[in-house]
Scaffold this motif. Structure first.
Motif, mmCIF file in Angstrom:
data_model
loop_
_atom_site.group_PDB
_atom_site.id
_atom_site.type_symbol
_atom_site.label_atom_id
_atom_site.label_comp_id
_atom_site.label_asym_id
_atom_site.label_seq_id
_atom_site.Cartn_x
_atom_site.Cartn_y
_atom_site.Cartn_z
ATOM 1 N N LEU A 220 28.546 13.158 120.709
ATOM 2 C CA LEU A 220 28.932 13.259 122.111
ATOM 3 C C LEU A 220 28.126 12.305 122.973
ATOM 4 C CD1 LEU A 220 30.454 14.673 124.445
ATOM 5 C CD2 LEU A 220 28.592 16.357 124.480
ATOM 6 N N ALA B 187 36.722 7.376 122.056
ATOM 7 C CA ALA B 187 35.713 7.245 121.008
ATOM 8 C C ALA B 187 35.595 5.788 120.600
ATOM 9 C CB ALA B 187 36.076 8.101 119.797
ATOM 10 N N ALA C 30 31.805 9.700 121.337
ATOM 11 C CA ALA C 30 32.945 10.200 122.101
ATOM 12 C C ALA C 30 32.549 10.432 123.549
ATOM 13 C CB ALA C 30 33.451 11.496 121.481
ATOM 14 N N HIS D 184 40.978 10.392 121.118
ATOM 15 C CA HIS D 184 40.725 11.562 120.282
ATOM 16 C C HIS D 184 40.682 12.819 121.160
ATOM 17 C CE1 HIS D 184 39.146 8.277 117.807
ATOM 18 N NE2 HIS D 184 39.160 9.076 116.757
ATOM 19 N N LEU E 47 38.294 16.098 121.369
ATOM 20 C CA LEU E 47 37.018 16.652 120.910
ATOM 21 C C LEU E 47 37.159 18.169 120.837
ATOM 22 C CD1 LEU E 47 33.474 15.678 122.127
ATOM 23 C CD2 LEU E 47 34.146 18.089 121.973
ATOM 24 N N VAL F 213 29.860 16.203 116.848
ATOM 25 C CA VAL F 213 31.111 16.818 117.304
ATOM 26 C C VAL F 213 32.227 16.492 116.320
ATOM 27 C CG1 VAL F 213 30.549 16.872 119.766
ATOM 28 C CG2 VAL F 213 31.556 14.803 118.774
ATOM 29 N N LEU G 8 36.131 15.411 115.919
ATOM 30 C CA LEU G 8 37.125 14.667 116.695
ATOM 31 C C LEU G 8 38.465 14.629 115.953
ATOM 32 C CD1 LEU G 8 34.888 11.607 117.669
ATOM 33 C CD2 LEU G 8 35.349 13.655 119.054
#
Length: 410
Positions: free
Chosen positions: A338, A356, A365, A384, A386, A401, A403
């Motif tokens: 992130l 991203a 991202a 993307h 998340l 994270v 994605l």
């Protein structure tokens, strides 16, 4: 009232939906039209490919045993064999044949020496060479049947048809292949506030859901048909849905929440659609209804444009892929980090639109500035989604994270 605890998790909702779907009946299509689809039945090889041992390099066909001693080894060249030709002589002990890539390996030879590892004999013309490097049997030889052997299983039912798979089928002399037929998908928008793009708005807004969903269906391999716009009355919704016979999937947008004029759920029940789920623990896209009548699947998608795209991505697209015979249908997921911070109350899984990009050895991202479900601009920019887990309340800069690449982008 906070009822998040009673809502279905995203993965459980998708599993329930996919349990309702089975691959459709088969049709034969030209191979070039089969790209991205799946085989509806096993395909057995009718030809052995390659039909003979052949050279993987431009070089010299030799007996590996002739090069087992001291190097270099001088060998007479019996002939030259080109791709598309046939050798006329056997490679006897102490001889070689000049050979080109793809040419059949002469009888007696069991290996190929690369051209770069051979030196012409001074004043020897093309009839003798000095071999500078030893080889082992099978070196730089593509064996007979490496790609396929007659009678064996070439491609199994359910195999996705990419370019290499289609190449295998062409190599067998096939011009068409059996694949599950494309799903027929009806799309209906509902709402008094909507108009078509070619109409004067006069206080209304243009319906972007239906044409956007139609493109998403086509990209997923389906055949979309637009049913128009239904007004926010029972009769209008019922009349529109009466034109949805003969489709494999019916998509509606809006009218599935708890508003005074949200009639889609009620009308679906009235026309015999068995409801299998309503409302999922996600944002955007919570008011999702899914049902089935006969073999037709009905999806009542939320009305906000981004909500309809997100729910299509999470639930409808996987269903279309299963109807098309794919085994791996769940949305793809990749790992990232992130950029920035996120916070939310626990209870709903948020699918945050992000951009991203790869930097510093990771996929970072960055959440887009707006996450409102009515704003298409953020969906247009997103690469993307998340997955901000249901039970989580905060994410910090650099946190790992999950994605989901979106299929709606360019």
């Amino acid at each position: 009232m906070n009822d998040a605890a009673t809502l279905l998790p995203e993965d459980e909702a998708r599993a329930r939906i996919l349990a309702l779907a089975m691959p459709l009946s088969a049709e034969w299509v030209a191979l070039e039209d089969g790209l991205g689809r799946t085989l509806a039945e096993d395909v057995m090889a009718q030809r052995t490919l390659p039909p003979w041992d052949n050279s993987a390099m431009d070089g010299y066909a030799v007996r590996a045993a002739d090069l087992a001693g001291a190097l270099p080894v001088r060998l007479p060249v019996l002939e030259t064999v080109f791709a598309g030709g046939a050798p006329r002589q056997e490679v006897r002990p102490g001889t070689c044949v000049r050979i080109m890539t793809g040419a059949p390996l002469p009888s007696g030879a069991d290996a190929v020496v690369m051209r770069e590892r051979v030196r012409p004999v001074p004043d020897g013309g093309a009839d003798e060479v000095d071999v500078l490097e030893a080889v082992v049997p099978g070196q730089f030889v593509r064996p007979r049947g490496e790609d396929a052997r007659e009678g064996e299983l070439l491609l199994a039912q359910g195999t996705p048809l990419g370019i290499p798979e289609l190449g295998l089928l062409w190599g067998q002399g096939m011009l068409s292949a059996p694949v599950p037929r494309a799903p027929r998908v009806a799309i209906l928008s509902t709402g008094d506030e909507l108009c078509r793009a070619d109409e004067a708005p006069r206080g209304r807004i243009v319906d972007t859901n239906a044409p956007s969903l139609a493109l998403a269906v086509r990209r997923a391999g389906g055949l979309p048909s637009l049913l128009g716009i239904a007004q926010d009355t029972r009769d209008s919704v019922a009349e529109a849905l009466s034109r949805a016979h003969g489709f494999d999937v019916v998509l509606t947008s809006a009218g599935v929440s708890v508003g005074e004029r949200d009639y889609v759920k009620e009308v679906l029940a009235a026309i015999g659609v068995e409801q299998h789920l309503w409302r999922v623990a996600i944002k955007p896209g919570k008011p999702l209804v899914v049902g089935k009548r006969g073999s037709t699947l009905f999806f009542g998608l939320p009305g906000n444009p981004t909500s309809s795209l997100v729910t299509f991505e999470l639930f409808v697209r996987p269903t279309l892929r299963k109807l098309l015979g794919h085994a791996d249908v769940a949305p793809a997921r990749v790992s990232g980090r992130l950029e920035g911070k996120l916070a939310k109350p626990p209870g709903l899984a948020h699918f945050v639109r992000v951009v991203a990009s790869w930097k510093d050895g990771a996929l970072w991202a960055r959440p887009l500035s707006t996450q409102t479900s009515g704003a298409l601009r953020s969906a247009a920019a997103a690469t993307h989604l998340l997955h901000f887990a249901r039970e989580a309340s905060s994410l910090s800069h650099g946190d790992p994270v999950e994605l989901l690449p979106v299929s709606w982008g360019a």
